[in-house]
Scaffold this motif. Structure first.
Motif, PDB file in Angstrom:
ATOM      1  N   ALA A  36       0.826  -1.205   0.000  1.00 27.86           N
ATOM      2  CA  ALA A  36       0.000   0.000   0.000  1.00 27.86           C
ATOM      3  C   ALA A  36       0.864   1.260   0.000  1.00 27.86           C
ATOM      4  O   ALA A  36       0.562   2.243  -0.698  1.00 27.86           O
ATOM      5  CB  ALA A  36      -0.934  -0.003   1.204  1.00 27.86           C
ATOM      6  N   ALA A  37       1.941   1.239   0.776  1.00 27.42           N
ATOM      7  CA  ALA A  37       2.839   2.395   0.820  1.00 27.42           C
ATOM      8  C   ALA A  37       3.519   2.617  -0.528  1.00 27.42           C
ATOM      9  O   ALA A  37       3.622   3.755  -1.010  1.00 27.42           O
ATOM     10  CB  ALA A  37       3.890   2.195   1.912  1.00 27.42           C
ATOM     11  N   ALA A  38       3.986   1.531  -1.152  1.00 29.83           N
ATOM     12  CA  ALA A  38       4.637   1.651  -2.454  1.00 29.83           C
ATOM     13  C   ALA A  38       3.662   2.160  -3.509  1.00 29.83           C
ATOM     14  O   ALA A  38       4.004   3.032  -4.317  1.00 29.83           O
ATOM     15  CB  ALA A  38       5.218   0.308  -2.872  1.00 29.83           C
ATOM     16  N   PHE A  42       4.218   5.571  -5.665  1.00 27.03           N
ATOM     17  CA  PHE A  42       4.261   5.598  -7.129  1.00 27.03           C
ATOM     18  C   PHE A  42       3.124   6.441  -7.701  1.00 27.03           C
ATOM     19  O   PHE A  42       3.315   7.168  -8.681  1.00 27.03           O
ATOM     20  CB  PHE A  42       4.205   4.175  -7.687  1.00 27.03           C
ATOM     21  N   GLU A  43       1.959   6.356  -7.096  1.00 34.04           N
ATOM     22  CA  GLU A  43       0.825   7.163  -7.564  1.00 34.04           C
ATOM     23  C   GLU A  43       1.130   8.649  -7.427  1.00 34.04           C
ATOM     24  O   GLU A  43       0.728   9.470  -8.268  1.00 34.04           O
ATOM     25  CB  GLU A  43      -0.431   6.800  -6.773  1.00 34.04           C
ATOM     26  N   ALA A  44       1.849   9.023  -6.375  1.00 39.56           N
ATOM     27  CA  ALA A  44       2.192  10.429  -6.146  1.00 39.56           C
ATOM     28  C   ALA A  44       3.344  10.901  -7.019  1.00 39.56           C
ATOM     29  O   ALA A  44       3.604  12.106  -7.083  1.00 39.56           O
ATOM     30  CB  ALA A  44       2.529  10.647  -4.674  1.00 39.56           C
ATOM     31  N   ARG A 237      12.739   9.403   6.031  1.00 41.29           N
ATOM     32  CA  ARG A 237      11.430  10.070   6.095  1.00 41.29           C
ATOM     33  C   ARG A 237      10.348   9.209   5.453  1.00 41.29           C
ATOM     34  O   ARG A 237       9.212   9.175   5.935  1.00 41.29           O
ATOM     35  CB  ARG A 237      11.496  11.431   5.407  1.00 41.29           C
ATOM     36  N   LEU A 238      10.684   8.492   4.388  1.00 41.43           N
ATOM     37  CA  LEU A 238       9.687   7.635   3.742  1.00 41.43           C
ATOM     38  C   LEU A 238       9.360   6.430   4.625  1.00 41.43           C
ATOM     39  O   LEU A 238       8.197   6.013   4.700  1.00 41.43           O
ATOM     40  CB  LEU A 238      10.189   7.170   2.377  1.00 41.43           C
ATOM     41  N   VAL A 239      10.367   5.880   5.278  1.00 45.72           N
ATOM     42  CA  VAL A 239      10.123   4.760   6.194  1.00 45.72           C
ATOM     43  C   VAL A 239       9.219   5.207   7.343  1.00 45.72           C
ATOM     44  O   VAL A 239       8.272   4.504   7.721  1.00 45.72           O
ATOM     45  CB  VAL A 239      11.451   4.195   6.726  1.00 45.72           C
ATOM     46  N   ALA A 240       9.497   6.374   7.907  1.00 41.35           N
ATOM     47  CA  ALA A 240       8.652   6.895   8.977  1.00 41.35           C
ATOM     48  C   ALA A 240       7.218   7.078   8.497  1.00 41.35           C
ATOM     49  O   ALA A 240       6.257   6.736   9.202  1.00 41.35           O
ATOM     50  CB  ALA A 240       9.214   8.221   9.487  1.00 41.35           C
ATOM     51  N   ALA A 241       7.052   7.580   7.280  1.00 40.38           N
ATOM     52  CA  ALA A 241       5.713   7.788   6.726  1.00 40.38           C
ATOM     53  C   ALA A 241       4.999   6.462   6.493  1.00 40.38           C
ATOM     54  O   ALA A 241       3.792   6.355   6.724  1.00 40.38           O
ATOM     55  CB  ALA A 241       5.808   8.578   5.423  1.00 40.38           C
ATOM     56  N   GLU A 244       3.081   5.274   9.264  1.00 36.91           N
ATOM     57  CA  GLU A 244       1.840   6.007   9.535  1.00 36.91           C
ATOM     58  C   GLU A 244       0.725   5.605   8.578  1.00 36.91           C
ATOM     59  O   GLU A 244      -0.450   5.657   8.946  1.00 36.91           O
ATOM     60  CB  GLU A 244       2.088   7.513   9.424  1.00 36.91           C
ATOM     61  N   GLY A 245       1.083   5.233   7.333  1.00 38.31           N
ATOM     62  CA  GLY A 245       0.064   4.832   6.374  1.00 38.31           C
ATOM     63  C   GLY A 245       0.295   5.424   5.003  1.00 38.31           C
ATOM     64  O   GLY A 245       1.128   6.321   4.820  1.00 38.31           O
ATOM     65  N   PRO A 246      -0.432   4.932   3.991  1.00 45.18           N
ATOM     66  CA  PRO A 246      -0.230   5.366   2.606  1.00 45.18           C
ATOM     67  C   PRO A 246      -0.393   6.869   2.389  1.00 45.18           C
ATOM     68  O   PRO A 246       0.325   7.461   1.577  1.00 45.18           O
ATOM     69  CB  PRO A 246      -1.301   4.580   1.833  1.00 45.18           C
TER      70      PRO A 246
END
Length: 278
Positions: A36-38, A42-44, A237-241, A244-246
């Motif tokens: 879900a995070a990936a 990628f969508e962003a 920062r991406l790992v921390a995010a 928290e969720g997608p």
């Protein structure tokens, strides 16, 4: 054979922008959460995702990434499982995945077998941040022969000559911004200095360079683009995010996207340009 990562770098150059690479341990915060995070990243607009193989992260990676790696490892049955999960996290067929392997990865598998697993999983690249440069280059040639993009981790100045003399065609380089752990404070002057040293050492040899360590957001990415980098890498920062969720992951990518436009995009790296004008 042109890899997805190479196509994305070439596309970004045409679009006059840098690329954004992210990092996540395979299976963090869970296999479903990882996917879900990936997808959200990628969508962003994320261009490529480095995915570390199951196992402990070294001191180089800082406490947050070390903790994430420890949480993720038991949720993966092995390297093949991690690579399949990574490949399945693409949102679009051209999204790029780079397999990151520490020295501990090879306690149970040879590098040749690891490359076989990368090909079988349809993963695009390989990154060996703890291996000496001579070994990275040797593996890189084997990887290129198999259609895998080697990403060279550069942190020692003396390794510049090795890259310049290597037979690897148009190398993709992960440049450590400064001598620090991931998640440390970004040093803009040191990052500029290392980009200049790289450009001078390669003397016009085609290459692409993405800069990581301490890169958190808009300000760091804007500076790197102005200094001639081809991309920026956000890990901690991406790992921390991801924990928290997608939605939090998407916000990280959205935050830095405006800074990826390069003022001098399409021109040679600044140091190369100066050399040609001399």
């Amino acid at each position: 054979m042109t890899t997805r990562l190479r196509r994305r770098l070439d596309q970004a150059a045409v679009e006059r922008r840098g690329i954004l690479m992210g990092f996540l341990p395979a299976g963090y915060p869970s296999p479903e959460g990882f996917r879900a995070a990936a997808h959200a990243a990628f969508e962003a607009g994320l261009d490529a995702l480095e995915v570390s193989m199951p196992g402990p992260a070294p001191e180089l990676d800082g406490p947050l990434i070390q903790a994430a790696a420890l949480q993720a490892a038991p949720q993966m049955s092995g390297i093949a499982d991690a690579l399949r999960l990574a490949a399945s996290s693409r949102l679009h067929p051209d999204d790029s995945i780079v397999a990151l392997a520490y020295l501990s990865t090879f306690e149970g598998i040879s590098i040749t077998d690891f490359l076989d697993e990368i090909v079988a999983a349809d993963v695009d690249g390989v990154l060996l941040p703890q291996h000496p440069m001579a070994e990275q280059l040797a593996v890189g040639l084997e990887a290129q022969a198999r259609g895998i993009e080697p990403v060279l981790f550069l942190h020692l100045q003396e390794d510049l000559k090795l890259i310049a003399a290597s037979a690897i065609v148009e190398p993709v380089i992960y440049l450590q911004s400064a001598d620090l752990r991931t998640g440390g404070a970004f040093n803009p002057e040191k990052a500029r200095e290392r980009l200049e040293e790289l450009g001078a050492a390669l003397e016009g040899k085609p290459y692409d360079v993405c800069v990581g360590f301490g890169v958190r957001g808009l300000d760091e990415v804007r500076l790197l683009m102005a200094a001639g980098a081809d991309g920026a890498i956000i890990g901690t920062r991406l790992v921390a995010a991801a924990g928290e969720g997608p939605e939090a992951v998407a916000r990280v990518v959205d935050d830095v996207a405006p800074a990826l436009v390069r003022r001098h995009s399409g021109d040679p790296h600044p140091v190369e340009q100066e050399a040609r004008q001399a």
